[in-house]
Design an enzyme around this catalytic site. Structure first.
Site, PDB file in Angstrom:
ATOM      1  N   GLY A 118      -6.151   2.420  10.222  1.00  0.00           N
ATOM      2  CA  GLY A 118      -5.918   2.560   8.787  1.00  0.00           C
ATOM      3  C   GLY A 118      -6.614   3.774   8.217  1.00  0.00           C
ATOM      4  O   GLY A 118      -7.107   3.754   7.086  1.00  0.00           O
TER       5      GLY A 118
ATOM      6  N   ASN B   6     -10.058  -0.954  10.121  1.00  0.00           N
ATOM      7  CA  ASN B   6      -9.921  -0.957   8.673  1.00  0.00           C
ATOM      8  C   ASN B   6      -8.502  -1.282   8.219  1.00  0.00           C
ATOM      9  O   ASN B   6      -8.287  -1.636   7.062  1.00  0.00           O
ATOM     10  CB  ASN B   6     -10.341   0.412   8.136  1.00  0.00           C
TER      11      ASN B   6
ATOM     12  N   SER C 254     -13.287  -8.822   3.912  1.00  0.00           N
ATOM     13  CA  SER C 254     -13.145  -8.902   2.463  1.00  0.00           C
ATOM     14  C   SER C 254     -13.978 -10.059   1.955  1.00  0.00           C
ATOM     15  O   SER C 254     -14.196 -11.056   2.673  1.00  0.00           O
ATOM     16  CB  SER C 254     -11.680  -9.128   2.081  1.00  0.00           C
TER      17      SER C 254
ATOM     18  N   TYR D 177      -3.722 -13.655   3.718  1.00  0.00           N
ATOM     19  CA  TYR D 177      -4.786 -12.641   3.718  1.00  0.00           C
ATOM     20  C   TYR D 177      -6.137 -13.277   4.027  1.00  0.00           C
ATOM     21  O   TYR D 177      -6.892 -12.778   4.873  1.00  0.00           O
ATOM     22  CB  TYR D 177      -4.821 -11.952   2.358  1.00  0.00           C
TER      23      TYR D 177
ATOM     24  N   LYS E  83      -8.508 -12.603   7.354  1.00  0.00           N
ATOM     25  CA  LYS E  83      -9.869 -12.088   7.307  1.00  0.00           C
ATOM     26  C   LYS E  83     -10.873 -13.061   7.926  1.00  0.00           C
ATOM     27  O   LYS E  83     -11.831 -12.642   8.588  1.00  0.00           O
ATOM     28  CB  LYS E  83     -10.254 -11.783   5.859  1.00  0.00           C
TER      29      LYS E  83
END
Length: 267
Positions: A22, A100, A153, A166, A170
């Site tokens: 990323g 990332n 995150s 999401y 994570k």
């Protein structure tokens, strides 16, 4: 697409090499620039924006290090293996890895989330990290300063509605990181996690608009205890510290970077 132009060629120079997923823009770009200023040569993976990747490559090389960018879907195990092999051939070593790459979920409840959406998001965050680690670890074991940083995150510590893919991605990423930290300590590889809150990036801007109606994340600066929303450069500083020799005794740890508000600041 692999960029064939490498600046500052010097066969006698053996700089440390960091592989960053990323890396084309946003937080990945900031991490690449921060590590480049510390003398790391940069191998960057990016998903699809060739123009942004080329811009990042040029800016990183302007610091005096070498940089190559590789187009790669980190959710694709074969593609990751191919590009890690190419990085090894191009640079001869991998000393640090930063995962990332990330994508957002669509904000639906679990009842309305399609399996394909779950697979897509977890594929980038968790399986992407697994593919990179499993293929890069043999190279990292050869390094005297091997370090891995996984970008998670603050969402991994909460259960916000409409964010299951999401959040799960994570959480799985963090579990993977702690496992590899335990497995690879004997091989001298340190593994740590950086968990930002809201960041002033394109993704952060979309989140700020969806949650608060603000034009972008920066519009929320005044609501932050330290006077501003986290910037990509703040994450880069945390990553640089965890990769540096200043943190040689730190592994298996999770650092939150959020300026005093773990989530999105509310009016």
């Amino acid at each position: 697409m692999r960029e064939d132009s490498v600046g500052n060629e010097n066969p006698e120079r053996e700089a440390s090499v960091v592989l960053i997923s990323g890396a084309g823009r946003g937080t990945g770009r900031a991490i690449a620039l921060r590590l480049a200023r510390e003398g790391f040569d940069v191998a960057g993976l990016y998903a699809r924006n060739d123009e942004a990747a080329e811009s990042t490559r040029a800016e990183v090389e302007s610091t005096g290090v070498q940089c190559r960018m590789y187009r790669c879907d980190v959710a694709d195990a074969a593609a990751v293996a191919e590009q890690v092999e190419q990085v090894s051939a191009d640079f001869g070593r991998i000393d640090a890895l930063v995962h990332n790459a990330g994508i957002a979920s669509r904000g639906k409840t679990v009842a309305d989330t399609e399996p394909a959406e779950m697979a897509r998001v977890i594929g980038v965050h968790a399986f992407g990290a697994f593919h990179l680690l499993s293929t890069a670890i043999p190279m990292l074991r050869k390094s005297e300063r091997a370090s891995v940083v996984l970008i998670s995150s603050t969402a991994a510590a909460t259960a916000a509605p409409g964010n299951a893919p999401y959040t799960i991605g994570k959480v799985a990423l963090e579990a993977l990181g702690r496992t590899v930290a335990a497995e690879e300590a004997r091989n001298g590889i340190r593994v740590n996690i950086v968990a930002p809150g809201l960041i002033a990036t394109e993704m952060g801007d979309r989140l700020a608009r969806a949650v608060t109606g603000a034009a972008d994340a920066v519009e929320l600066d005044a609501q932050m205890p330290f006077g501003r929303v986290t910037r990509p450069e703040d994450v880069g500083e945390a990553v640089e510290f965890l990769i540096s020799d200043r943190s040689r005794q730190i592994t298996g740890q999770r650092i939150e970077v959020h300026g005093g508000v773990p989530g999105v600041p509310r009016p």
